[in-house]
Scaffold this motif. Structure first.
Motif, PDB file in Angstrom:
ATOM      1  N   THR A 298       9.350 -13.080  -6.243  1.00  0.00           N
ATOM      2  CA  THR A 298       8.560 -12.252  -7.159  1.00  0.00           C
ATOM      3  C   THR A 298       7.164 -12.022  -6.594  1.00  0.00           C
ATOM      4  N   PHE A 299       6.574 -13.034  -5.981  1.00  0.00           N
ATOM      5  CA  PHE A 299       5.279 -12.811  -5.325  1.00  0.00           C
ATOM      6  C   PHE A 299       5.442 -11.832  -4.153  1.00  0.00           C
ATOM      7  N   ALA A 300       6.582 -11.892  -3.483  1.00  0.00           N
ATOM      8  CA  ALA A 300       6.855 -10.944  -2.393  1.00  0.00           C
ATOM      9  C   ALA A 300       6.921  -9.516  -2.949  1.00  0.00           C
ATOM     10  N   LEU A 301       7.577  -9.364  -4.075  1.00  0.00           N
ATOM     11  CA  LEU A 301       7.687  -8.039  -4.698  1.00  0.00           C
ATOM     12  C   LEU A 301       6.309  -7.535  -5.130  1.00  0.00           C
ATOM     13  N   GLU A 302       5.523  -8.425  -5.719  1.00  0.00           N
ATOM     14  CA  GLU A 302       4.171  -8.031  -6.148  1.00  0.00           C
ATOM     15  C   GLU A 302       3.350  -7.550  -4.932  1.00  0.00           C
ATOM     16  N   SER A 303       3.392  -8.321  -3.845  1.00  0.00           N
ATOM     17  CA  SER A 303       2.621  -7.947  -2.646  1.00  0.00           C
ATOM     18  C   SER A 303       3.098  -6.613  -2.080  1.00  0.00           C
ATOM     19  N   LEU A 304       4.415  -6.461  -2.052  1.00  0.00           N
ATOM     20  CA  LEU A 304       4.978  -5.230  -1.495  1.00  0.00           C
ATOM     21  C   LEU A 304       4.579  -4.017  -2.345  1.00  0.00           C
ATOM     22  N   SER A 305       4.481  -4.232  -3.654  1.00  0.00           N
ATOM     23  CA  SER A 305       4.125  -3.106  -4.527  1.00  0.00           C
ATOM     24  C   SER A 305       2.689  -2.647  -4.240  1.00  0.00           C
ATOM     25  N   TYR A 306       1.792  -3.615  -3.926  1.00  0.00           N
ATOM     26  CA  TYR A 306       0.413  -3.223  -3.588  1.00  0.00           C
ATOM     27  C   TYR A 306       0.395  -2.488  -2.250  1.00  0.00           C
ATOM     28  N   TRP A 307       1.188  -2.991  -1.291  1.00  0.00           N
ATOM     29  CA  TRP A 307       1.244  -2.345   0.028  1.00  0.00           C
ATOM     30  C   TRP A 307       1.760  -0.909  -0.117  1.00  0.00           C
ATOM     31  N   LEU A 308       2.811  -0.770  -0.909  1.00  0.00           N
ATOM     32  CA  LEU A 308       3.410   0.568  -1.061  1.00  0.00           C
ATOM     33  C   LEU A 308       2.459   1.552  -1.733  1.00  0.00           C
ATOM     34  N   ALA A 309       1.641   1.029  -2.644  1.00  0.00           N
ATOM     35  CA  ALA A 309       0.703   1.908  -3.349  1.00  0.00           C
ATOM     36  C   ALA A 309      -0.268   2.538  -2.354  1.00  0.00           C
ATOM     37  N   ALA A 310      -0.501   1.842  -1.217  1.00  0.00           N
ATOM     38  CA  ALA A 310      -1.455   2.353  -0.223  1.00  0.00           C
ATOM     39  C   ALA A 310      -0.754   2.977   0.989  1.00  0.00           C
ATOM     40  N   GLU A 311       0.564   2.831   1.066  1.00  0.00           N
ATOM     41  CA  GLU A 311       1.323   3.250   2.256  1.00  0.00           C
ATOM     42  C   GLU A 311       1.388   4.782   2.340  1.00  0.00           C
ATOM     43  N   GLU A 312       1.116   5.329   3.545  1.00  0.00           N
ATOM     44  CA  GLU A 312       1.082   6.797   3.638  1.00  0.00           C
ATOM     45  C   GLU A 312       2.011   7.365   4.687  1.00  0.00           C
ATOM     46  N   GLU A 313       2.846   6.488   5.303  1.00  0.00           N
ATOM     47  CA  GLU A 313       3.739   6.989   6.359  1.00  0.00           C
ATOM     48  C   GLU A 313       5.150   7.244   5.838  1.00  0.00           C
ATOM     49  N   GLY A 314       5.344   7.071   4.553  1.00  0.00           N
ATOM     50  CA  GLY A 314       6.675   7.308   3.977  1.00  0.00           C
ATOM     51  C   GLY A 314       7.644   6.171   4.212  1.00  0.00           C
ATOM     52  N   LYS A 315       7.128   4.984   4.571  1.00  0.00           N
ATOM     53  CA  LYS A 315       8.032   3.843   4.805  1.00  0.00           C
ATOM     54  C   LYS A 315       8.415   3.172   3.482  1.00  0.00           C
ATOM     55  N   VAL A 316       9.493   2.420   3.545  1.00  0.00           N
ATOM     56  CA  VAL A 316       9.930   1.664   2.369  1.00  0.00           C
ATOM     57  C   VAL A 316       9.844   0.174   2.700  1.00  0.00           C
ATOM     58  N   GLY A 317       9.938  -0.647   1.673  1.00  0.00           N
ATOM     59  CA  GLY A 317       9.919  -2.099   1.875  1.00  0.00           C
ATOM     60  C   GLY A 317      11.187  -2.717   1.338  1.00  0.00           C
ATOM     61  N   VAL A 318      11.478  -3.903   1.859  1.00  0.00           N
ATOM     62  CA  VAL A 318      12.642  -4.643   1.363  1.00  0.00           C
ATOM     63  C   VAL A 318      12.181  -6.047   0.978  1.00  0.00           C
ATOM     64  N   VAL A 319      12.631  -6.495  -0.169  1.00  0.00           N
ATOM     65  CA  VAL A 319      12.390  -7.881  -0.573  1.00  0.00           C
ATOM     66  C   VAL A 319      13.744  -8.555  -0.655  1.00  0.00           C
ATOM     67  N   ILE A 320      13.873  -9.690   0.020  1.00  0.00           N
ATOM     68  CA  ILE A 320      15.157 -10.407  -0.031  1.00  0.00           C
ATOM     69  C   ILE A 320      14.942 -11.801  -0.606  1.00  0.00           C
ATOM     70  N   ALA A 321      15.767 -12.139  -1.569  1.00  0.00           N
ATOM     71  CA  ALA A 321      15.821 -13.506  -2.086  1.00  0.00           C
ATOM     72  C   ALA A 321      17.078 -14.129  -1.508  1.00  0.00           C
ATOM     73  N   SER A 322      16.972 -15.337  -0.967  1.00  0.00           N
ATOM     74  CA  SER A 322      18.193 -15.962  -0.457  1.00  0.00           C
ATOM     75  C   SER A 322      18.060 -17.480  -0.528  1.00  0.00           C
ATOM     76  N   ASP A 323      19.013 -18.110  -1.161  1.00  0.00           N
ATOM     77  CA  ASP A 323      18.930 -19.565  -1.308  1.00  0.00           C
ATOM     78  C   ASP A 323      20.282 -20.215  -1.517  1.00  0.00           C
TER      79      ASP A 323
END
Ligand code: COA
Length: 454
Positions: free
Chosen positions: A134-159
């Protein structure tokens, strides 16, 4: 409450899609297991809420499962590696103390997509017990809000959730991975970007260096979870009101503005305890308070008790009666219960369990455009994060994943085989790997080798 006034501020970012990987082996809790451990099956199925726990095979670990969920996510979305800017991984069962799990995952995916195909993606591992993803998702959401190259992010949970054999945590184990595709203008959920946090130093669950299973103070961890989620809820409610996103009118409650509440699911009953605590807390104000008081009497007040133990007993009794009240049972059935459907068949997957809750709702087609989903994530140690998202117009057109059927097709294993796998004493796989990533060896330095087996 109409959903029409729910607005998504700033640039819209959120969850485009998700994919789930669950090992093909399971152990039923009723039967051989309950008999051998001397536990009434009713306690496991009803009291804890788990019917079957997923068991990782000899060739599986957190890295191979993460690669499997990412591969499915990429295939479902025809995603190319060069479109992915970041691969953030939440895990508390990584096979390495230093090397980021995502690098192993990228190594595996490059066997499919070509060497170097992910080299412009960055990857980092988030460790915060069950809240890392969830902290990974939160961080990624801030990054995406500023991202301007049209890239996407992936968050993976695995345990792989693992407790000592014959311990009270054993019957809550499980294994699996969830991958989330996070981008702007998402098809599933747009994050409202309001995060309420709570953190406190606790010893409820931790795993000192070198230990393969966690040290758990189980009952204490339940209480830490409830305190933390309630603290994060208050922080969220305050921010949501300040931003004019959730402004309850006369007699209204904050939870009236939430269509689904998803919580961390260490075991399904915990979702009931968590939602009872949140509704009870929220309903102390507003029109429901008088109705609840009529049904249950007055909430115990600490100052009115001279003896702390008597107050605690009165409090526990009230909490039990609240969890059986009509008001709560209706809210639970409408907004919470279905989130635990898949977890009953899988068990705890630690960092991904709250997103398994989201997968449950998606597979059951319970989420409709415009609805507000609120997430109460918890990680021992301890932290909680409460946040919200709005279901997007396209949500009902995103293809389902066939998860209930896939869970039915799994292979049941014996208690003996489960124990051998648990203790790392089963060298050969129970099911030969096919069309999957498999751990094929660990070399003399401890580096792990994975292969995609056709
Ligand atoms: N039939 C039906 N229900 C039964 C039963 C039976 N025969 N026997 C017991 N139960 C019920 C209990 O009444 C209780 O329900 P209640 O809370 O509504 O009263 C429920 O089963 C759980 O029983 P309990 O004795 O409290 O559980 P436990 O001692 O097995 O401990 C955990 C449960 C979660 C503390 C333990 O599994 C654990 O340590 N897990 C790992 C840590 C964890 O998951 N923490 C959660 C927060 S992250």
């Amino acid at each position: 409450m109409s959903s029409s006034d729910k607005t998504v501020p700033k640039k819209s970012v959120g969850i485009e899609d998700l994919a789930v990987y669950v090992p093909r082996l399971f152990l039923p809790l009723a039967g051989e297991f309950s008999a051998n451990r001397g536990i009434d099956p009713g306690k496991l199925i009803k009291g804890i809420g788990i019917e079957r726990m997923a068991v990782a095979d000899a060739h599986e670990d957190a890295a191979s499962m993460a690669a499997m969920s990412l591969l499915e996510l990429m295939r479902r979305n025809r995603l190319r590696p060069e479109e992915i800017g970041k691969v953030y991984v939440g895990t508390e069962s990584a096979p390495d103390e230093a090397k980021a799990l995502g690098t192993y995952v990228i190594g595996m995916l490059e066997q499919i997509y070509g060497k170097g195909s992910f080299q412009e993606a960055s990857t980092v591992e988030f460790k915060a017990a069950c809240i890392g993803t969830t902290f990974a998702l939160e961080s990624l959401s801030y990054w995406l809000a500023a991202e301007e190259e049209g890239k996407v992010g992936v968050v993976i949970a695995s345990d792989v959730a693992k407790y000592p054999l014959a311990s009270a945590g054993e019957y809550t184990q499980g294994a699996g991975s969830v991958a989330l595709l996070v981008k702007s203008n998402p098809r599933l959920l747009a994050l409202e970007q309001i995060y309420g946090a709570f953190t406190r130093d606790e010893n409820d669950f931790f795993r000192p260096m070198g230990c393969t299973t966690a040290i758990v103070n189980g009952k204490h961890s339940n209480q830490c979870y409830l305190d933390a989620v309630q603290g994060a809820f208050d922080s969220f409610a305050f921010k949501a009101r300040r931003q004019g996103v959730i402004v309850p009118g006369d007699g209204e409650n904050v939870t009236d503005f939430m269509d689904h509440l998803l919580f961390h699911i260490p075991y399904p009953r915990m979702v009931e305890y968590a939602s009872a605590a949140i509704f009870r807390h929220d309903w102390r104000k507003g029109r429901r308070s008088a109705e609840i008081e009529r049904e249950l009497g007055r909430d115990p007040i600490a100052q009115e008790y001279e003896d702390l133990q008597k107050y605690q007993e009165a409090e526990a009794d009230y909490a039990r009666r609240f969890a059986k009240s009509q008001q709560f049972l209706q809210a639970f059935a409408a907004k919470v219960r279905d989130t635990a459907t898949l977890s009953r068949q899988i068990g705890n997957i630690y960092t991904g369990s709250i997103y398994l809750g989201l997968a449950s709702l998606l597979e059951m087609q319970k989420i409709h455009a415009g609805q507000r989903l609120c997430f109460g994530a918890y990680g021992s140690g301890c932290s909680a994060l409460f946040f919200s998202a709005i279901a997007q117009p396209e949500i009902e057109s995103v293809p389902l994943r066939g998860l209930p059927q896939r869970l039915e097709e799994r292979k049941q294993i014996s208690l003996q085989d489960y124990e051998l796998l648990h203790e790392g004493r089963k060298k050969d796989s129970m099911l030969q790997p096919r069309e999957e990533f498999a751990l094929v060896g660990i070399d003399h330095q401890g580096y792990r080798h994975y292969e995609y087996v056709q």
